[in-house]
Design an enzyme around this catalytic site. Sequence first.
Site, PDB file in Angstrom:
ATOM      1  N   SER A 183       0.605  -1.075   0.100  1.00 49.32           N
ATOM      2  CA  SER A 183      -0.131  -0.089  -0.161  1.00 49.32           C
ATOM      3  C   SER A 183       0.775   1.149  -0.033  1.00 49.32           C
ATOM      4  O   SER A 183       1.902   1.635  -1.383  1.00 49.32           O
ATOM      5  CB  SER A 183      -0.664   0.140   1.290  1.00 49.32           C
ATOM      6  OG  SER A 183      -1.779   0.905   1.435  1.00 49.32           O
ATOM      7  N   ASP A 214      -9.124  -5.165  -5.937  1.00 51.36           N
ATOM      8  CA  ASP A 214      -8.000  -3.787  -4.520  1.00 51.36           C
ATOM      9  C   ASP A 214      -9.422  -2.346  -4.745  1.00 51.36           C
ATOM     10  O   ASP A 214      -9.341  -1.787  -5.892  1.00 51.36           O
ATOM     11  CB  ASP A 214      -6.535  -3.469  -5.194  1.00 51.36           C
ATOM     12  CG  ASP A 214      -5.889  -3.159  -3.568  1.00 51.36           C
ATOM     13  OD1 ASP A 214      -6.579  -1.826  -3.075  1.00 51.36           O
ATOM     14  OD2 ASP A 214      -5.001  -3.114  -3.601  1.00 51.36           O
ATOM     15  N   HIS A 254      -7.604  -5.655  -0.385  1.00 53.19           N
ATOM     16  CA  HIS A 254      -6.248  -5.082  -0.938  1.00 53.19           C
ATOM     17  C   HIS A 254      -5.193  -5.554  -0.412  1.00 53.19           C
ATOM     18  O   HIS A 254      -4.661  -6.661   0.292  1.00 53.19           O
ATOM     19  CB  HIS A 254      -6.142  -4.368   0.442  1.00 53.19           C
ATOM     20  CG  HIS A 254      -5.530  -3.119   0.326  1.00 53.19           C
ATOM     21  ND1 HIS A 254      -4.686  -1.920  -0.658  1.00 53.19           N
ATOM     22  CD2 HIS A 254      -4.101  -2.337   1.294  1.00 53.19           C
ATOM     23  CE1 HIS A 254      -4.002  -1.012  -0.523  1.00 53.19           C
ATOM     24  NE2 HIS A 254      -3.564  -1.296   0.666  1.00 53.19           N
TER      25      HIS A 254
END
Length: 519
Positions: A232, A458, A488
């Site tokens: 991320s 995602d 995610h």
Amino acid sequence: MPNASWSRTAGLTATAVVLSALLTGCSDTSGGDAGGDEDLTAQKLDWKDCPAPSEAEGGGAAPSPLPDGDEWQCATMKSPLDWDDPEGDTIGLALIRAEASGEADRRIGSLVFNFGGPGGSGVTTLPAFGQDYATLRTRYDLVSFDPRGVGRSDPVECLDDKQLDAYFQQDATPDDAAERTELLDNTEKFNAACEKRSKKALPHVATTDAARDMDLMRQVLGDDKLYYFGISYGTELGGVYAHLFPGKVGRAVFDAVVDPTQTPEQGSLAQAEGFQLALDNFAEDCTSKVEECPIGTDAQDVKDRIARLLKDLDRDPIPGIFPRELTQTAATSGIAQALYSKDFWEYLTDGLQQAYDGDGRVLMVLSDALNGRNENGQYSNITAANVAINCADDKPRYDPEYVERKLPDFRRASPLFGDYLAWSMLSCTDWPVAGAAEHPDVSAPGAAPILVIGNTGDPATPYEGAGRMVDALGKGVGVKLTYKGQGHGAYDSKDKCVQNAVHGYLLDGRAPAADTVCP
């Protein structure tokens, strides 16, 4: 403004634990070394058993031993407060490690993790996911850290727990002038509290500062190259590191990739589309099962009922976790949190079903996990750090009139999440520190190959960002891998194709062919 960004993974494990409890009981491009003070590059870390996490890290118990009985070890590394004055004041950065489990002569070095945020505590997240990385541990010490401004590393502080409870109860999607004024006032009060309590730290929490910290960490850990696993926001941090120190990049993996080419507005709009896609997939999944979906007859009905719930909550909140009520804002946050992982879809179904019956506890637990609130009512500093780092990085400052002009675009992107993410652009409007740039520079000519993994489903870091990261890194650097999945990130999906590609590169130096698709 609640949550300037939904791009983080640190809340996932906390969500599972808390939900379980509730449901059972209800720029230098030369590649040179960082750090002008030789004392800092030569410092020796004093590794000891890890203490219980601080309140800023989220609280709780000290990390349990690893499956083989080895203990997690923690240390503090000194780093310059101001990298423009490397011989000036220092801060302490909290580190955690699990030493390599394999034979000493096969050890490669330290594999440094950043799990996202910005604002997530690596010191608490790595042990929570540690067993997932057992294969990587055979040749690496697993290492993570609380970046500056986060957790135990000179944390940014803003509102106290009681004030944060009120802050997260506010209406984050104003419908009239009075609600808009209240939102702006609350945002101004939040930012003023950050300045009052953390004025010295705020100018020094940018991603470029954290990247320089990582290069100092590389040296202190004794590695010639940085071996890195970024997830991320950790992919943005890794990209900035590669730009600053291309010659020091070892083997690196970027998973759940932030698009480095986007402005904050473009990023928020992409997230609106991403979370809407995830909601569409959730609704299709529920209504396509053999058994009856308890929250709708078909996918559109599921989404229509959610929209009606949120509209009703805007007028009349329902009981949440006493004494707090489930508001429209809290419910929206809770739904977003559940869309981070397909493993949480069952909780979202239960939470919606109960909310339709007037019980908002499950959705509020999900919302609390996103906001860093534990079951004891204590908040980590993830929200404060998230806002501080984003505002230090992002140059654009948006005003309410601009947001209102953009609302139609956001609503087209997502009828459910569009308003929330549009108004979130005001988080940095009156921030006391200027932002650095329109978007990060991750160009890294000459760097070693970086494995860049995009997940087609995602919600928080949409798939298109992976391709743009590859392009921005430069020719011959980024190696793109596509995972056709939900949630995610990709590695923690346990997909064997993805994990084999990651293991092949990090353990043996064999990058997969460009544009490999899994499964």
